[in-house]
Design a protein around this motif. Structure first.
Motif, short mmCIF file in Angstrom:
data_model
loop_
_atom_site.label_atom_id
_atom_site.label_comp_id
_atom_site.label_asym_id
_atom_site.label_seq_id
_atom_site.Cartn_x
_atom_site.Cartn_y
_atom_site.Cartn_z
N ALA A 124 -8.59 5.45 -4.89
CA ALA A 124 -7.72 4.58 -5.15
C ALA A 124 -7.59 3.50 -4.27
O ALA A 124 -7.29 2.28 -4.34
CB ALA A 124 -6.31 5.05 -5.58
N LEU A 125 -7.64 3.60 -2.86
CA LEU A 125 -7.51 2.91 -1.63
C LEU A 125 -8.38 1.83 -1.87
O LEU A 125 -8.34 0.70 -1.72
CB LEU A 125 -7.36 3.69 -0.39
CG LEU A 125 -7.05 2.86 0.88
CD1 LEU A 125 -5.65 2.15 0.72
CD2 LEU A 125 -7.35 3.64 2.17
N VAL B 52 -8.06 -0.51 -4.58
CA VAL B 52 -6.97 -1.58 -4.32
C VAL B 52 -7.66 -2.81 -3.42
O VAL B 52 -7.38 -4.03 -3.85
CB VAL B 52 -5.60 -0.91 -4.04
CG1 VAL B 52 -4.85 -2.10 -3.33
CG2 VAL B 52 -5.12 -0.11 -5.00
N GLY C 78 -6.86 9.62 -3.98
CA GLY C 78 -6.30 8.75 -3.12
C GLY C 78 -7.07 7.65 -2.31
O GLY C 78 -7.15 6.46 -2.43
N VAL C 79 -8.26 8.26 -1.94
CA VAL C 79 -9.21 7.63 -1.17
C VAL C 79 -9.96 6.54 -2.12
O VAL C 79 -10.12 5.04 -1.91
CB VAL C 79 -10.36 8.40 -0.50
CG1 VAL C 79 -11.29 7.80 0.10
CG2 VAL C 79 -9.67 9.00 0.71
N LEU D 284 -0.81 5.03 -1.63
CA LEU D 284 -2.07 5.21 -0.99
C LEU D 284 -2.19 5.83 0.14
O LEU D 284 -1.18 5.40 1.09
CB LEU D 284 -2.85 3.77 -1.20
CG LEU D 284 -2.85 3.01 -2.44
CD1 LEU D 284 -3.35 1.70 -2.09
CD2 LEU D 284 -3.76 3.79 -3.16
N PRO D 285 -3.21 6.55 0.39
CA PRO D 285 -3.03 7.46 1.63
C PRO D 285 -3.74 6.55 2.63
O PRO D 285 -4.28 5.30 2.36
CB PRO D 285 -4.07 8.35 1.43
CG PRO D 285 -4.85 7.91 0.38
CD PRO D 285 -4.04 7.19 -0.53
N PRO D 286 -3.28 6.45 4.09
CA PRO D 286 -2.51 7.35 4.73
C PRO D 286 -1.09 7.00 4.93
O PRO D 286 -0.44 7.53 5.83
CB PRO D 286 -3.25 7.35 6.06
CG PRO D 286 -3.66 6.29 6.24
CD PRO D 286 -4.07 5.50 5.10
N TRP E 178 1.89 13.60 -3.04
CA TRP E 178 1.07 14.74 -2.73
C TRP E 178 1.91 15.98 -3.01
O TRP E 178 1.44 17.08 -3.62
CB TRP E 178 0.31 14.66 -1.39
CG TRP E 178 -0.63 15.55 -1.25
CD1 TRP E 178 -1.92 15.38 -1.57
CD2 TRP E 178 -0.47 16.90 -0.37
NE1 TRP E 178 -2.63 16.66 -1.00
CE2 TRP E 178 -1.80 17.57 -0.29
CE3 TRP E 178 0.46 17.38 0.27
CZ2 TRP E 178 -1.85 18.59 0.29
CZ3 TRP E 178 0.30 18.46 0.95
CH2 TRP E 178 -1.01 19.08 1.08
N ILE F 201 -6.55 16.00 -4.38
CA ILE F 201 -5.51 14.76 -4.66
C ILE F 201 -6.02 13.75 -3.65
O ILE F 201 -5.92 12.31 -3.97
CB ILE F 201 -4.16 15.21 -4.63
CG1 ILE F 201 -4.15 16.37 -5.44
CG2 ILE F 201 -3.13 14.08 -4.95
CD1 ILE F 201 -2.62 17.19 -5.59
N PHE G 14 1.96 8.13 -0.31
CA PHE G 14 1.23 9.24 -0.79
C PHE G 14 1.70 10.81 -0.31
O PHE G 14 1.34 11.56 -1.24
CB PHE G 14 -0.10 9.02 -0.15
CG PHE G 14 -1.27 10.05 -0.55
CD1 PHE G 14 -1.85 11.00 0.35
CD2 PHE G 14 -1.69 9.95 -1.79
CE1 PHE G 14 -2.49 12.02 -0.10
CE2 PHE G 14 -2.67 10.77 -2.24
CZ PHE G 14 -2.99 11.95 -1.58
N LEU H 158 0.89 -1.10 0.16
CA LEU H 158 0.01 -0.03 0.12
C LEU H 158 1.15 1.40 0.04
O LEU H 158 0.63 2.34 -0.56
CB LEU H 158 -0.87 0.00 1.20
CG LEU H 158 -2.10 -0.99 1.35
CD1 LEU H 158 -2.87 -0.83 2.56
CD2 LEU H 158 -2.95 -0.89 0.07
#
Lengths: 671, 314, 220
Positions: free
Chosen positions: B107-108, B111, B104-105, A402-404, A412, B100, A408, A397
C-alpha cells in the motif's frame, strides 16, 4: 509547601485553573493581538505539555481522589484521577500544545471576534475538557460537559456574520444538548435509587436488573454517540467542523470527540460492573456502519474541511469497533483479547488526535495562504508551501494507515484482535467475525483512496488558479505547531511499545488484564501482542531497512552510472496544449466511488439534452439520513410546537385565567 | 545466526536480481502462445541497462516528491522481498513485518506511485492515479482476506509460521485454501496490472492504469519503477507459491536443503509464469467498471474461504 | 487436520460445489451458465464416487453413473439445443446488482452454516460437515432464481437447486433408495422437456423470454 502536595491531581487542578486564568487575562486587552498571540497562547501550550507530563506520571500511580468545596450544597465537586483519566488528559495536553502553538501564529486581527474574546473561549474550552476527564460525580461532569459545548459553540460561530456558520452552530448545539439529555438520564439510571450522584456510589451500586443495565448502556451510547458523531446522530459534524476556524476544528476533531469515547468507556467498564455480550455486537455493528459511511462520504467531498470531518466520523467508527470487540470479549471472559482490542481502540484515539489535528492545521495554513476551501481551486501548493506540504505528507501517510507511521500500528492491533480469536462460544458470532474484519479492511483501503485524493488535489499537480502561485508558506509559530504534531505521528509509529505498556495500566484498571507482558516478550523493538511466532511487527526496523535501501540504491546508481538531470516540458503523450484544467478534479477523483456505491448517496443530477439552449451539468451529493431522519423529526417538532403554541394567545386575560386555574387546582389537590 | 543472515541476504538478492528474468520468461511464453517471435529472456535486463545510461528528463514542475518516489518504491519492494519465505522459513526480517505489514508495504508503494503520478498535473497522470486507487481499494482488502485464511489455519500472521505450518506438516487438503487460491490469482492479476484488469503492453490512454502512472518518468527513475513492478510480480508469485504450494521450502536451519529448495522455487516460478501467460492470452481486457465486480468476487471468495475454514476445519 | 484422505477429498468437492454456486450467481452469459451447470454435475458425480469407494456401498456407484449421464451429458446438451433453437445463445443478461446479490449470498451462507452445525453433530456419515454447504448451495440457487429476469437462467437455477438437494442427501444418509433416485432423475428429465415446450410458447406469445411479461396474464 504544607498546604499543597505535588500529587498529579493537584497539578491537574492547577493547570485547569491556569487555563481559566489565561482566558480571563485575554479580556484585559481584547484587541491587542501581540499580547494574546505572543504571551497567552504559548503559555497555554506550555501548560498543555505540563499536563501531558503529569498525566503520564499519574498513569502508573494509584487513583487519587479529592473533594472541592464548590458546587451544590449536598453535592460538592468530586475529582478523581486514575489511569483512564490520565490517558485522556495526556492526549488533551499533547494535542492542545501543538494546536495552541499553531493558533499563536494563525490568529489574525480583523476577524469577526476580537483576539481576547477568542482567547477566553479557547482556554475555557480546554479547561472544561480537562475537567470532564477528572470529574468524579455526575454534577461536575455535566457542568464541564455543558461548558465544553457552550465554549465550542462560540468558537464554531466565530465568523458569525456568515449565515451558514450560524446554522451550523445551531445544529451543533442542538444535537449536543440532545446528547446531554441522554447522558443525564443515563446517570439517573446508574445511581439506581441511591440518591447520590457520585461515581463512587455508581460503582458500588448495581442497577436493579439486566434490563436497567441495558437501558443505562443504550442511553450512554446515545448520549455519548451524539457527541462522538455516531450514526445517525452525525449530521452536525460535517457542518460544524468546516464552519469553525481551523485550529478549533482540529481540537474538536482531535480531542472533543475523544471526550465522548472517554465517557462511554467510563460508563461501560467502570460504572457498570458487568457487560452483556450483545452490547458489544451492537457497538461493533454501529461502529462498522459509521466507519463505512464516513469514508464513503469523504470520498465524494469537494471541500477540504468537510472531507476531513467525514474522515473523523470514519475514525470514530473504527474506535467504536475496537470498543465493541472489547465488550464482547469481556462478556465471554476472554480478558486478554479484550485488553488487546481496548489497547487498539485507545491507541487509535491517540493517533487520530495527532494526525487529524495536523491535517486540520494544514488546511488552516492553506486557507490563510490561498483563501480557498474548495478543492477545485487548489493545486500545486508543494512548490509555494514546501514546509507545510511535507508535514502534510506525514499526516496523510499516517491517516491512510501506512507503515511505519502511527495509523498502521492501531490498524495492525485491531486486525490482530479480530484474527487471533480462539473462537467465541456463539457460532453466529464466530462467523460474523471474518465479515466484520473484511468490512474493516475495506474501510482502511478506502481511507487510503480518500487521503490520496486530499493530498494530491491540494498539493500536487498544477495550480488550478493563478493566485495560487503567490501563496506564502506558514509562519514560525504555525510551523512549530505542525512540526510538534508531525513528530508525534512519527514517534507514535516508530516506538509503539512504551505507549502500549502505558496503555496496559489503563486496561488493567478497566478490564483486569493487560497485554503488557506479551508485548515486550521480544524486547522493545518488536510488538508481539500474543506471542512472537504468532504475530510480530517492528516499525523501526521497517523504517531503517527502507531508508538504508533508498540510500544504497541512490549512491550505487550515482556511482555506476550518473546523476544527470535535464528539465523539459511534461511528456503527456506528446499532447502540446496542457492547462491546469485538464487534471483531475476532486469530483473526478471521487466519481468511481460515487458510481459503485450509488445507493448510499442521495444524488441529484442534471445533465443537458441536445436541445438545451443553455446547457449545464449539475450534480449534488447529499446525505440520505438528513431527509429520512432529521427533516421528519424537525417537522414533527414544528407541528408539536404549533399545537402547544395555541396556548399563547397574546392576551393578558388568557394568561391571568391560566394562573387562576392553576391556583384553584393546586388548592383543591394539595389540601 | 550467521546462516540466518546469509540466507536472508541470499533470498533478497535472488528476488531482486531474478525479477526481470521472470518478466522476460512471461513475455516469452506470451509471444510463443500468440505465434510471435520472442524478444529473448534477457530483454528486460537490456532495457534496464539502456534506461540507466540515459539522462533523466524531468518536467518543469516536477517536485522533489516526484524524484524521491522511485527510490522509495524500490526500497519498499526490497523490504517486501526480504520478508516472504521463498526458499527457507528462517528469515530474521520476517519478525519485523508479518502478512498484514506486507499488505501495508504494498500500500505504501502504491500510494507513492499514485502521488507521483498526480505530481506533474497532466490528465493521464491523475487518470492513472484514480484508476489505480480504484483497483487498489478492492484488491487490498481481498489480499488481506486471502492472507487471513492461512493465518487462521496456522493461528499466526507471521509468514514464517504460516509456511512452516502449511508446508512442513502432513499433507492435507484444505478447501478454504482452494477458495483463497482462486481469490489470490484474481488479486495478483489486478495488482500487477495484468490482463484482464490492465494491459502491460499498451500505450493507449483509455486502457492504461500502471503505464499512465509512470508516463512522465525517464532514465534511471523509469528503470527503478519498472524493476520495482517486476519485483512486485515476483513477490506475488512467491507468496502464492509459499502459501498454496509450499512443498520444497527448507525448514528453518536446514541449510543443506537450500540448493534443492532453490531449484524447486525456480521450477515453480517457471510454471507460474507459464500459467500467467496462458491466463493472459485467453482473456480479454475488461472495461474499467467491470474491474470492481471482478475484485468484489475475489473479495467475497476470500471471505468465503474464511467462513469455510470455520465450518469444515474447526 | 487429521481426517482421512477420502474425507478431505469430499470437503474439497463440497468447496468446489459452493464455488460453482457463487459463480452461477454472478454469470451474465447463458452459455457459461450451462457450462457451470455441467461442471456442477461433474463435481457431484465425483463426490458420489468418492463416497461410494470409501464406504463400499455399491448402489452409490450406480447413482454416480446416473448423475454423470444425466447432469453432465444429457441435460446440458438438451439445454444447449434449446437455447440454440430459441436463438438466445449469445445473449447477455443485465443483472440487477451483482455486489448486493453477492452480499446476500454471503449472509445466506452464514445462515446455512449455522443451521447445519447442530444437525451435523448427530449424523453418522463421514460427510456430515458438508451439510452446511449443501444447504447453502440450495439457498444460493434459489437466490439465483429470484434475481433473474429471463426464463432459461431460472430453469438452470431450479436444476442447480436439485443438485444441492442431491448433495445434501449424499452427505447425511449416503444417498436415497434407488427407486427414489430413479424417480427423481426421470422427473428432472421430463421437467426439462416440458420447460422447453413452454419456452417456445412463451416466446410465441410475447416475442421475448422476459418473465415480467407473464405478469400481463393476470386479470385486472
Amino acid at each position: 509547601m504544607p498546604w499543597f502536595d505535588f500529587i498529579p491531581l493537584n497539578i491537574v487542578i492547577g493547570i485547569i485553573l491556569l487555563w481559566i486564568a489565561l482566558g480571563v487575562a485575554g479580556l484585559i486587552a481584547p484587541s491587542n493581538l501581540q499580547y494574546v498571540t505572543r504571551a497567552l497562547l504559548p503559555l497555554g501550550a506550555a501548560a498543555g505539555v505540563a499536563l501531558a507530563a503529569t498525566a503520564f506520571a499519574a498513569m502508573t500511580q494509584d487513583a487519587a481522589v479529592c473533594v472541592l468545596p464548590l458546587g451544590l450544597p449536598d453535592l460538592p465537586f468530586h475529582l478523581r484521577i486514575d489511569a483512564l483519566s490520565a490517558f485522556f488528559l495526556a492526549l488533551l495536553g499533547l494535542a492542545s500544545a501543538g494546536v495552541s502553538l499553531f493558533y499563536a501564529g494563525y490568529l489574525r486581527a480583523g476577524e469577526d471576534n476580537s483576539p481576547g474574546l477568542t482567547c477566553l473561549q479557547y482556554h475555557l474550552f480546554l479547561a472544561s475538557m480537562a475537567a470532564i476527564f477528572v470529574a468524579d460525580d455526575g454534577y461536575l461532569f455535566m457542568v464541564a460537559w455543558e461548558s465544553m459545548a457552550l465554549s465550542s459553540y462560540f468558537l464554531v460561530t466565530s465568523n458569525h456574520r456568515d449565515a451558514t456558520t450560524r446554522s451550523a452552530g445551531f445544529l451543533y448545539l442542538l444535537i449536543a444538548h440532545v446528547g446531554a439529555i441522554g447522558i443525564l438520564l443515563c446517570f439517573g439510571v446508574l445511581q439506581a435509587g441511591s440518591g447520590d450522584y457520585t461515581f463512587a456510589t455508581m460503582r458500588a451500586v448495581e442497577p436493579a436488573s439486566a434490563g436497567w443495565m441495558t437501558v443505562a448502556y443504550l442511553l450512554a451510547l446515545f448520549g455519548f454517540g451524539a457527541k462522538a458523531g455516531l450514526l445517525p446522530l452525525h449530521a452536525w459534524l460535517p457542518e460544524a467542523h468546516p464552519a469553525a476556524p481551523s485550529p478549533v476544528s482540529a481540537l474538536m476533531s482531535g480531542v472533543m470527540l475523544k471526550t465522548a469515547i472517554y465517557g462511554l468507556l467510563r460508563v461501560t467498564f467502570d460504572l457498570l460492573n458487568t457487560q452483556i455480550w450483545w452490547w458489544g455486537v451492537l457497538t461493533l455493528a454501529l461502529g462498522l456502519v459509521t466507519a463505512l459511511f464516513g469514508v464513503l462520504f469523504a470520498a465524494v467531498q469537494t471541500d477540504m474541511k468537510r472531507l476531513l470531518a467525514y474522515s473523523s466520523i470514519e475514525n470514530i467508527g473504527i474506535v467504536l469497533i475496537g470498543i465493541g470487540l472489547a465488550i464482547t470479549f469481556r462478556a465471554f471472559d476472554m480478558h486478554a483479547l479484550a485488553a488487546l482490542a481496548l489497547v487498539a481502540a485507545l491507541y487509535h484515539c491517540l493517533n487520530h488526535a495527532f494526525f487529524k489535528c495536523l491535517l486540520f492545521l494544514v488546511t488552516g495554513s492553506v486557507l490563510h495562504a490561498t483563501n480557498e476551501r474548495s478543492l477545485g481551486r487548489l493545486g500545486g501548493l508543494i512548490h509555494s508551501m514546501p514546509v507545510v506540504a511535507w508535514l502534510a505528507l506525514i499526516g496523510t501517510l499516517a491517516i491512510a494507515g501506512l507503515p511505519p507511521l502511527n495509523g498502521f500500528v492501531s490498524e495492525w492491533l485491531l486486525l490482530q484482535a479480530f484474527l487471533l480469536t480462539p473462537g467465541l462460544p456463539n457460532s453466529y458470532l464466530n462467523m460474523l467475525v471474518p465479515v466484520a474484519a473484511a468490512a474493516l479492511a475495506l474501510t482502511f483501503a478506502l481511507s487510503g483512496y480518500v487521503m490520496v485524493k486530499f493530498y494530491g488535489v491540494i498539493f500536487l499537480g498544477q495550480p488550478r488558479e493563478e493566485k495560487l502561485k503567490a501563496a506564502h508558506d506558514a509562519g514560525g509559530f504555525e510551523r512549530l505547531g505542525l512540526l510538534w504534531l508531525a513528530v508525534g505521528c512519527v514517534l507514535l509509529g516508530v516506538l509503539p511499545v512504551p505507549i502500549i505498556l502505558q496503555l496496559g495500566t489503563v486496561t488493567s484498571q478497566l478490564l483486569g488484564a493487560s497485554i503488557g507482558d506479551s508485548v515486550v516478550a521480544s524486547g522493545w523493538l518488536f510488538i508481539t501482542p500474543i506471542a512472537p511466532e504468532r504475530a510480530s511487527y517492528s516499525p523501526l526496523i521497517f523504517l531503517v531497512v527502507i531508508a538504508a535501501v533508498v540510500l544504497l540504491v541512490f549512491l550505487l546508481v550515482r556511482a555506476v552510472y550518473h546523476g544527470r538531470v535535464r528539465r523539459g516540458a511534461a511528456w503527456d503523450c506528446g499532447f502540446p496544449l496542457q492547462t491546469s484544467r485538464m487534471q483531475d478534479t476532486a469530483e473526478g477523483f471521487g466519481q468511481p466511488i460515487k458510481r459503485i456505491f450509488e445507493m448510499f448517496f442521495r444524488i441529484e443530477r442534471h445533465e443537458p439534452t441536445p436541445f438545451d439552449s443553455a446547457p449545464y451539468y449539475k450534480s449534488r451529493t447529499e446525505d440520505r439520513l438528513w431527509y429520512w431522519l432529521y427533516l421528519p423529526v424537525a417537522r414533527l417538532a414544528e407541528r408539536l410546537s404549533g399545537w402547544v403554541g395555541v396556548l399563547q394567545r397574546g392576551r393578558i386575560h388568557i394568561y391571568l385565567i391560566y394562573s387562576f386555574a392553576t391556583l384553584i387546582l393546586l388548592l383543591a389537590f394539595a389540601r | 545466526m550467521i546462516e540466518a543472515v546469509l540466507s536472508q541476504l541470499f533470498q533478497t538478492l535472488l528476488a531482486v536480481l531474478l525479477a526481470p528474468l521472470m518478466l522476460g520468461w512471461i513475455n516469452n511464453c506470451r509471444a510463443w502462445l500468440q505465434n510471435k517471435s520472442a524478444p529473448g529472456l534477457m530483454q528486460p535486463y537490456r532495457t534496464l541497462r539502456k534506461l540507466f545510461h540515459k539522462d533523466a528528463v524531468l518536467a518543469h514542475n516536477a517536485s522533489s516528491l516526484f524524484r524521491v518516489a522511485p527510490y522509495l518504491i524500490f526500497g519498499c519492494m526490497v523490504l517486501a522481498a526480504s520478508i516472504v519465505p521463498a526458499i527457507e522459513t528462517n528469515l530474521p526480517f520476517a519478525y519485523a513485518a508479518d502478512a498484514i505489514a506486507l499488505v501495508g508495504v504494498f500500500a505504501l508503494a502504491r500510494v507513492f506511485m499514485a502521488l507521483a503520478a498526480m505530481d506533474i498535473g497532466t490528465a493521464f497522470g491523475s487518470l492513472g492515479a484514480r484508476r489505480e486507487m480504484l483497483v487498489a481499494f478492492l484488491a487490498e482488502p481481498a489480499l488481506l482476506m486471502v492472507l487471513f485464511t492461512p493465518a487462521l489455519i496456522s493461528q499466526s500472521t507471521s509468514l514464517n509460521t504460516m509456511v512452516a505450518t502449511l508446508g512442513q506438516r502432513e499433507f492435507a487438503l484444505y478447501p478454504s485454501l482452494a477458495y483463497a487460491a482462486v481469490a489470490f490469482v484474481m488479486v495478483l492479476l489486478a495488482e500487477n496490472a495484468r490482463i484482464p484488469i490492465d494491459n502491460p503492453a499498451t500505450h493507449l490512454e483509455l486502457t492504461m492504469i500502471h503505464e499512465a502512472m509512470i508516463l512522465e518518468y525517464s532514465a534511471r527513475h523509469l528503470a527503478l519503477m519498472e524493476w520495482a513492478a517486476a519485483m512486485k510480480l515476483m513477490i506475488y508469485c512467491t507468496v502464492g507459491i509459499a502459501l498454496f504450494a509450499p512443498w520444497g521450502i527448507a525448514a528453518a536451519g536446514d541449510w543443506q536443503l537450500l540448493p534443492a529448495a532453490t531449484i524447486a522455487l525456480v521450477a515453480k516460478l517457471l510454471l507460474a509464469g507459464g500459467g500467467l501467460a496462458v491466463l493472459e492470452t485467453v482473456s480479454a481486457k475488461m472495461r474499467i467498471f467491470r474491474a470492481p465486480e471482478f475484485l468484489g468476487m475475489a473479495f467475497l471468495l476470500g471471505v468465503l474461504g474464511m467462513l469455510t475454514h470455520f465450518l469444515l476445519e474447526r | 487436520m487429521n481426517l482421512p484422505l477420502s474425507a478431505q477429498l469430499i470437503n474439497l468437492m463440497a468447496a468446489l460445489l459452493l464455488l460453482i454456486a457463487f459463480a452461477m450467481l454472478s454469470q451474465r452469459r447463458i452459455l457459461s451458465l450451462i457450462y457451470l451447470f455441467a461442471w456442477q454435475g461433474a463435481v457431484l458425480s465425483a463426490n458420489t464416487l468418492i463416497v461410494a469407494w470409501s464406504t463400499g456401498q455399491p448402489h452409490l456407484y450406480y447413482s454416480a453413473l446416473i448423475t454423470l449421464a444425466l447432469k453432465v451429458i444429457v441435460l446440458p446438451w438438451l439445454l444447449h439445443r434449446l437455447i440454440v433453437r430459441l436463438d438466445i445463445e449469445r445473449d447477455v443478461e443485465t443483472m440487477i446488482n451483482i455486489p448486493i446479490t453477492m452480499l446476500i449470498g454471503i449472509a445466506l451462507v452464514i445462515f446455512a452454516f449455522n443451521l447445519a452445525l447442530p444437525i451435523a453433530q448427530w449424523a453418522q456419515t463421514i460427510t456430515r460437515s458438508t451439510l452446511g454447504i449443501a444447504i447453502a448451495s440450495v439457498l444460493l440457487s434459489f437466490l439465483m432464481m429470484i434475481t433473474r429476469r429471463k426464463a432459461v437462467p431460472q430453469v438452470i437455477g431450479f436444476l442447480a437447486m436439485e443438485n444441492g438437494l442431491f448433495f445434501a442427501a449424499t452427505s447425511t444418509t449416503y444417498g436415497m433408495p434407488m427407486v427414489v433416485e430413479l424417480g427423481i432423475a426421470l422427473d428432472v428429465l421430463v421437467g426439462t422437456f416440458i420447460f422447453g415446450i413452454f419456452f417456445f410458447q412463451i416466446r410465441e406469445t410475447f416475442d421475448s423470454l422476459d418473465i415480467s411479461n407473464l405478469e400481463k396474464l393476470k386479470e385486472d
